[in-house]
Design an enzyme around this catalytic site. Structure first.
Site, short mmCIF file in Angstrom:
data_model
loop_
_atom_site.label_atom_id
_atom_site.label_comp_id
_atom_site.label_asym_id
_atom_site.label_seq_id
_atom_site.Cartn_x
_atom_site.Cartn_y
_atom_site.Cartn_z
N GLU A 147 0.97 -1.05 0.00
CA GLU A 147 0.03 0.10 -0.07
C GLU A 147 1.00 1.24 -0.04
OE1 GLU A 147 -2.73 -0.21 3.24
OE2 GLU A 147 -3.80 -1.96 2.51
N HIS A 157 0.07 4.39 2.33
CA HIS A 157 -0.31 3.94 3.75
C HIS A 157 1.00 4.27 4.54
CE1 HIS A 157 -2.30 1.35 6.82
NE2 HIS A 157 -1.37 2.48 7.46
#
Length: 71
Positions: free
Chosen positions: A35, A38
Site C-alpha cells: 500500500e 499508507h
C-alpha cells in the site's frame, strides 16, 4: 506510488517521521499487500534510523515475527 509526487513523498517521508507501512515485496513480513499510500508516523528519529539501516518494516526493525496471514 508511481506519480512524481508519490515518489518524492516516499523519498522524503523519513525526514518528517513517516514510513511506508506496507512496502512492496514485504507481504510475507507485514501480512498485507503493498500500500504505497499508507504512511505511518513513527517519529523522525525512528524513521531516519530505519532508513539509515535499510530496514523497511516495523516488524523487521523491532525483531518481531512475521505477521499472520490476514483473510
Amino acid at each position: 506510488g508511481d506519480p512524481p509526487a508519490g515518489k518524492r513523498l516516499a523519498e522524503n517521508a523519513a525526514d518528517y517521521g513517516f514510513v511506508i507501512r506496507y512496502p512492496e515485496g514485504k507481504e510475507q513480513v507485514t501480512g498485507f499487500m503493498p500500500e504505497p499510500w499508507h504512511f505511518r508516523f513513527v517519529g523522525t528519529e525512528l524513521a531516519l534510523e530505519m532508513r539509515d539501516q535499510g530496514v523497511t518494516t516495523l516488524e523487521e526493525f523491532f525483531g518481531l515475527p512475521a505477521a499472520p496471514d490476514y483473510p
